[in-house]
Design a protein around this motif. Structure first.
Motif: not given
Length: 189
Positions: A90-108
């Motif tokens: 699945f594509k990352i939902p546009d509304s959650h790109i910011d959350v996804y990017n924080k996840f990748i950086k470990g900024r929980y």
């Protein structure tokens, strides 16, 4: 996938922190869901996607669910990595790109409060002493635990969990089920 001391499949950070995101957009059936990944070595060009690994079932309900997934607007493709499992991309939902990017950086701890609340609800977390709650809110007890284990002083600005390890968050060939069937076995019963 790695197994815990009781032999169960260990869930990765994508399962804990990214799967709840998908549940805001896709009805997630947890039955037969084995894990969630952000990459697969079978399709390396698909980065920044979400891969749901399901144990395949020939049951009518599973086939109907598979049809639902494959007709969802965020759906990209599916494939069978082995005879017993299926992966849905699945594509990352546009509304959650910011959350996804924080996840990748470990900024929980920087996840929006409403998303943190959704993680609690999705996983049924009711106790602030739960490990996920401690990570999301940088609990001082967890910070102290890591300082003791590592023998270092950790900055108050630091997260209390490491960023996701891309190796663990990627579906790899070692996870494939390769045990051959015996003549008397039937794969989907």
């Amino acid at each position: 996938m790695k197994r815990d001391y009781e032999g169960r499949l260990m869930r990765n950070k994508s399962f804990t922190y990214i799967l709840p995101m998908m549940s805001l957009h896709v009805d997630i059936v947890k039955e037969n869901l084995l894990n969630t990944f952000i990459r697969t070595e079978d399709y390396p060009k698909f980065k920044n996607h979400i891969f749901l690994l399901y144990k395949f079932s020939g049951a009518k309900a599973f086939l109907e669910y598979e049809n639902y997934l494959e007709n969802h607007e965020l759906f990209e493709f599916s494939y069978d990595p082995d005879r017993f499992n299926a992966i849905y991309c699945f594509k990352i939902p546009d509304s959650h790109i910011d959350v996804y990017n924080k996840f990748i950086k470990g900024r929980y701890s920087e996840f929006p409060q409403e998303y943190k609340a959704h993680i609690f609800k999705y996983h049924g977390i009711k106790d602030s002493s739960h490990r996920v709650a401690q990570v999301l809110f940088k609990h001082p007890d967890l910070k102290e635990e890591w300082e003791d284990k590592l023998g270092v002083v950790i900055s108050d600005e630091a997260e209390v969990s490491s960023p996701p390890d891309i190796k663990i968050e990627t579906y790899i060939k070692e996870y494939k089920y390769v045990k051959p069937l015996k003549p008397e076995e039937k794969p989907f019963e």
